[in-house]
Motif scaffolding. Structure first.
Motif, PDB file in Angstrom:
ATOM      1  N   THR A  67       7.432 -11.587  -9.407  1.00 62.22           N
ATOM      2  CA  THR A  67       6.291 -12.118 -10.150  1.00 62.22           C
ATOM      3  C   THR A  67       5.435 -11.005 -10.734  1.00 62.22           C
ATOM      4  O   THR A  67       4.422 -11.261 -11.380  1.00 62.22           O
ATOM      5  N   GLY A  68       5.819  -9.744 -10.474  1.00 65.30           N
ATOM      6  CA  GLY A  68       5.063  -8.617 -10.994  1.00 65.30           C
ATOM      7  C   GLY A  68       3.957  -8.147 -10.075  1.00 65.30           C
ATOM      8  O   GLY A  68       3.194  -7.251 -10.430  1.00 65.30           O
ATOM      9  N   GLU A  69       3.861  -8.719  -8.863  1.00 63.73           N
ATOM     10  CA  GLU A  69       2.788  -8.336  -7.947  1.00 63.73           C
ATOM     11  C   GLU A  69       3.155  -7.083  -7.164  1.00 63.73           C
ATOM     12  O   GLU A  69       4.257  -6.977  -6.621  1.00 63.73           O
ATOM     13  N   ASN A  70       2.234  -6.137  -7.088  1.00 65.42           N
ATOM     14  CA  ASN A  70       2.477  -4.934  -6.295  1.00 65.42           C
ATOM     15  C   ASN A  70       2.541  -5.275  -4.817  1.00 65.42           C
ATOM     16  O   ASN A  70       1.724  -6.034  -4.308  1.00 65.42           O
ATOM     17  N   LYS A  71       3.483  -4.702  -4.125  1.00 65.18           N
ATOM     18  CA  LYS A  71       3.594  -4.883  -2.685  1.00 65.18           C
ATOM     19  C   LYS A  71       2.945  -3.707  -1.960  1.00 65.18           C
ATOM     20  O   LYS A  71       2.901  -2.597  -2.476  1.00 65.18           O
ATOM     21  N   ILE A  72       2.459  -3.960  -0.750  1.00 60.18           N
ATOM     22  CA  ILE A  72       1.853  -2.911   0.069  1.00 60.18           C
ATOM     23  C   ILE A  72       2.936  -2.348   0.979  1.00 60.18           C
ATOM     24  O   ILE A  72       3.324  -2.969   1.970  1.00 60.18           O
ATOM     25  N   GLU A  73       3.462  -1.166   0.625  1.00 59.51           N
ATOM     26  CA  GLU A  73       4.503  -0.560   1.449  1.00 59.51           C
ATOM     27  C   GLU A  73       3.928  -0.100   2.780  1.00 59.51           C
ATOM     28  O   GLU A  73       2.792   0.364   2.861  1.00 59.51           O
ATOM     29  N   ILE A  74       4.725  -0.220   3.838  1.00 55.37           N
ATOM     30  CA  ILE A  74       4.289   0.135   5.192  1.00 55.37           C
ATOM     31  C   ILE A  74       5.065   1.370   5.646  1.00 55.37           C
ATOM     32  O   ILE A  74       6.294   1.340   5.746  1.00 55.37           O
ATOM     33  N   ILE A  75       4.347   2.452   5.893  1.00 49.60           N
ATOM     34  CA  ILE A  75       4.981   3.675   6.391  1.00 49.60           C
ATOM     35  C   ILE A  75       5.180   3.535   7.897  1.00 49.60           C
ATOM     36  O   ILE A  75       4.215   3.306   8.631  1.00 49.60           O
ATOM     37  N   PRO A  76       6.396   3.645   8.401  1.00 51.79           N
ATOM     38  CA  PRO A  76       6.637   3.418   9.831  1.00 51.79           C
ATOM     39  C   PRO A  76       6.057   4.512  10.713  1.00 51.79           C
ATOM     40  O   PRO A  76       5.853   5.645  10.281  1.00 51.79           O
ATOM     41  N   TYR A  77       5.779   4.137  11.986  1.00 50.31           N
ATOM     42  CA  TYR A  77       5.300   5.114  12.950  1.00 50.31           C
ATOM     43  C   TYR A  77       6.382   6.170  13.198  1.00 50.31           C
ATOM     44  O   TYR A  77       7.571   5.911  13.045  1.00 50.31           O
ATOM     45  N   LYS A  78       5.940   7.350  13.602  1.00 51.44           N
ATOM     46  CA  LYS A  78       6.831   8.469  13.925  1.00 51.44           C
ATOM     47  C   LYS A  78       7.697   8.852  12.715  1.00 51.44           C
ATOM     48  O   LYS A  78       8.788   9.397  12.876  1.00 51.44           O
ATOM     49  N   ALA A  79       7.201   8.586  11.513  1.00 50.91           N
ATOM     50  CA  ALA A  79       8.004   8.910  10.332  1.00 50.91           C
ATOM     51  C   ALA A  79       7.166   9.581   9.262  1.00 50.91           C
ATOM     52  O   ALA A  79       7.487   9.492   8.083  1.00 50.91           O
ATOM     53  N   SER A  80       6.086  10.254   9.665  1.00 50.92           N
ATOM     54  CA  SER A  80       5.209  10.862   8.672  1.00 50.92           C
ATOM     55  C   SER A  80       5.926  11.949   7.878  1.00 50.92           C
ATOM     56  O   SER A  80       5.753  12.058   6.660  1.00 50.92           O
ATOM     57  N   MET A  81       6.747  12.751   8.533  1.00 49.78           N
ATOM     58  CA  MET A  81       7.437  13.816   7.824  1.00 49.78           C
ATOM     59  C   MET A  81       8.498  13.250   6.875  1.00 49.78           C
ATOM     60  O   MET A  81       8.775  13.811   5.822  1.00 49.78           O
TER      61      MET A  81
END
Length: 261
Positions: free
Chosen positions: A93-107
């Protein structure tokens, strides 16, 4: 591409003041490859070009078309068309999704934040009251984001330019070394002076060259899915009210007598 080659050499020598070898490591390429970029013998890939754009906070358009040595960095950051490309997830529908960065995966995020394939691999969510903007959810880990504890996700609104950062506002900064949640004390010529929400920690400076992305803090969500809003309690109250209304409706349905046939 000759302009790009000149810009790469100028930015490395005058802004980062580093060697080709060290910069190549940051861009995840070999020193020999990077040397060819500066000598205009090879063109960087799209992925590498995006990393360069993020590293210097200068848009790809500017890197390719403007001879940066003729301008100051501050002037470039204030140009209205100086925008950094950002891979995003959009539904049908063209709506931006809020991506979720997983824990222990900052690098992993620091290595893949400019890679559309990596961004598409992330889980995502939608919130009805966050539609105008580009949002992403980052995990609070360790003691870098007081007062938030492990198990909390901080939602940030993407900031396209250093010039858009405001003093006394709170941001989630993506650095070469990880994520930090800080208030902006002062905007300097080549750095940000930041302070923690915990007064135990002293203020310190973060060089622009160490900042990969800037996200203005909007909301925080805990493991229990409670909505925390440090700026507008009305949203939280609205969710609690809806939750109570749903409970009352469930009770009514359970105790409602059967209708006569």
């Amino acid at each position: 591409m000759l302009i790009l080659a000149k810009n790469l050499k100028h930015l490395r020598e005058k802004v980062l003041k580093t060697t080709q070898h060290k910069l190549a490591d940051k861009l995840l390429v070999t020193r020999a490859s990077y040397e060819k970029y500066e000598n205009n013998k090879v063109q960087p890939s799209i992925e590498t070009l995006l990393r360069i754009s993020k590293l210097y906070h200068i848009s790809v358009d500017i890197l390719l078309t403007v001879e940066i040595s003729k301008y100051s960095l501050d002037e470039l950051l204030k140009l209205p068309d100086n925008r950094i490309l950002l891979p995003i997830i959009v539904d049908n529908t063209g709506e931006n999704k809020i991506e979720i960065i997983p824990y222990k995966a900052s690098m992993g995020y620091i290595s893949g934040y400019a890679d559309p394939g990596y961004i598409e691999s992330l889980q995502y969510m939608s919130l009805p009251f966050l539609r105008n903007g580009k949002y992403r959810a980052f995990p609070a880990e360790g003691d870098s984001m007081p007062p938030f504890q492990d198990g909390t996700y901080l939602i940030g609104d993407y900031v396209e330019s250093i010039a858009d950062i405001k003093v006394d506002k709170t941001y989630l900064l993506v650095l070469q070394s990880g994520f930090v949640y800080k208030s902006i004390e002062q905007i300097n010529k080549d750095s940000l002076t930041v302070r923690s929400k915990n007064s135990f920690y002293e203020t310190y400076d973060i060089p622009f060259s160490d900042i990969l992305e800037v996200w203005k803090f909007v909301k925080a969500i805990t493991d229990e899915h409670d909505l925390i809003d440090l700026t507008d309690n009305g949203v939280k109250e609205m969710f609690w009210s809806l939750k109570e209304d749903m409970k009352r409706m469930e009770k009514r349905l359970l105790h409602k007598p059967d209708m006569p046939r």
